[in-house]
Design a protein around this motif. Sequence first.
Motif, short mmCIF file in Angstrom:
data_model
loop_
_atom_site.label_atom_id
_atom_site.label_comp_id
_atom_site.label_asym_id
_atom_site.label_seq_id
_atom_site.Cartn_x
_atom_site.Cartn_y
_atom_site.Cartn_z
N MET A 8 -4.28 -6.54 8.55
CA MET A 8 -3.18 -5.57 8.59
C MET A 8 -2.20 -5.99 7.52
SD MET A 8 -2.67 -5.16 12.72
CE MET A 8 -2.00 -3.49 12.64
N GLY A 9 -1.77 -5.03 6.73
CA GLY A 9 -0.89 -5.39 5.63
C GLY A 9 0.16 -4.35 5.34
N TRP A 10 1.15 -4.78 4.57
CA TRP A 10 2.20 -3.90 4.08
C TRP A 10 2.21 -3.95 2.56
CZ3 TRP A 10 4.94 -0.64 7.10
CH2 TRP A 10 4.95 -0.88 8.48
N TYR A 11 2.29 -2.77 1.96
CA TYR A 11 2.41 -2.62 0.53
C TYR A 11 3.69 -1.82 0.27
CZ TYR A 11 -2.47 -4.10 0.09
OH TYR A 11 -3.64 -4.81 0.13
N ARG A 12 4.13 -1.86 -0.97
CA ARG A 12 5.29 -1.03 -1.32
C ARG A 12 5.13 -0.49 -2.74
NH1 ARG A 12 10.03 -5.71 -1.68
NH2 ARG A 12 9.31 -6.70 -3.62
N GLN A 13 5.79 0.64 -2.94
CA GLN A 13 5.79 1.27 -4.26
C GLN A 13 7.19 1.75 -4.58
OE1 GLN A 13 2.87 4.36 -4.79
NE2 GLN A 13 2.92 4.13 -7.02
N ALA A 14 7.76 1.15 -5.61
CA ALA A 14 9.08 1.55 -6.08
C ALA A 14 8.91 2.65 -7.12
CB ALA A 14 9.81 0.36 -6.68
N ARG A 40 1.90 0.35 -6.86
CA ARG A 40 1.92 -0.15 -5.49
C ARG A 40 1.54 -1.63 -5.51
NH1 ARG A 40 -0.81 3.42 -0.82
NH2 ARG A 40 0.51 4.91 -1.95
N GLU A 41 2.28 -2.42 -4.73
CA GLU A 41 2.03 -3.86 -4.70
C GLU A 41 1.95 -4.37 -3.27
OE1 GLU A 41 5.25 -6.04 -6.49
OE2 GLU A 41 6.75 -5.26 -5.09
N LEU A 42 1.20 -5.45 -3.10
CA LEU A 42 1.10 -6.08 -1.80
C LEU A 42 2.42 -6.79 -1.48
CD1 LEU A 42 -0.58 -7.10 0.66
CD2 LEU A 42 -1.17 -9.07 -0.77
N VAL A 43 2.89 -6.60 -0.25
CA VAL A 43 4.08 -7.30 0.22
C VAL A 43 3.66 -8.46 1.13
CG1 VAL A 43 6.19 -7.12 1.59
CG2 VAL A 43 5.49 -5.22 0.11
N ALA A 44 2.83 -8.15 2.12
CA ALA A 44 2.39 -9.17 3.06
C ALA A 44 1.17 -8.66 3.81
CB ALA A 44 3.49 -9.52 4.05
N ARG A 45 0.33 -9.59 4.27
CA ARG A 45 -0.79 -9.18 5.09
C ARG A 45 -1.12 -10.30 6.07
NH1 ARG A 45 -5.56 -8.78 0.57
NH2 ARG A 45 -5.51 -10.95 -0.13
N ILE A 46 -1.78 -9.89 7.13
CA ILE A 46 -2.07 -10.83 8.21
C ILE A 46 -3.46 -10.57 8.75
CG2 ILE A 46 -0.93 -9.30 9.90
CD1 ILE A 46 -0.08 -11.82 11.42
N THR A 47 -4.19 -11.66 8.95
CA THR A 47 -5.48 -11.58 9.62
C THR A 47 -5.34 -12.27 10.98
OG1 THR A 47 -6.26 -13.67 8.72
CG2 THR A 47 -6.64 -11.69 7.38
N SER A 48 -6.45 -12.55 11.60
CA SER A 48 -6.36 -13.21 12.90
C SER A 48 -5.87 -14.64 12.77
CB SER A 48 -7.72 -13.19 13.60
OG SER A 48 -8.68 -13.85 12.79
#
Length: 118
Positions: free
Chosen positions: A34-40, A45-53
């Motif tokens: 599960m991750g968060w990306y952002r686009q200014a 668009r760039e990766l902000v953060a992501r998490i696995t188990s």
Amino acid sequence: QVQLVESGGGLVQPGGSLRLSCAASGGIFGLNVMGWYRQAPGKQRELVARITSGSTNYADSVKGRFTISRDNAKNTAYLQMNSLKPEDTAVYYCNVGVVTVKGYLEVWGQGTLVTVSS
């Protein structure tokens, strides 16, 4: 059909905090990354953060300020954003790897706008 619903964006002053949520629903057997990306505006668009188990990773620009977490029972990911800066202004998108009856799918949310301004 898998759907992602994002919430929590808005206008905040520099130094403030926001918490984004991303809830997944619809035919989910399991969630992988599960991750968060952002686009200014005007940027890719760039990766902000992501998490696995078992692990998390962050963009250098947000390390120490943002925290990603997940609640597997609720199929929900969160992004706690502290010490926000004007350069954090962007549309934030949730991205999830989902196991469904049709196999593995990568799903994007509709985006939520975060504006950091005084």
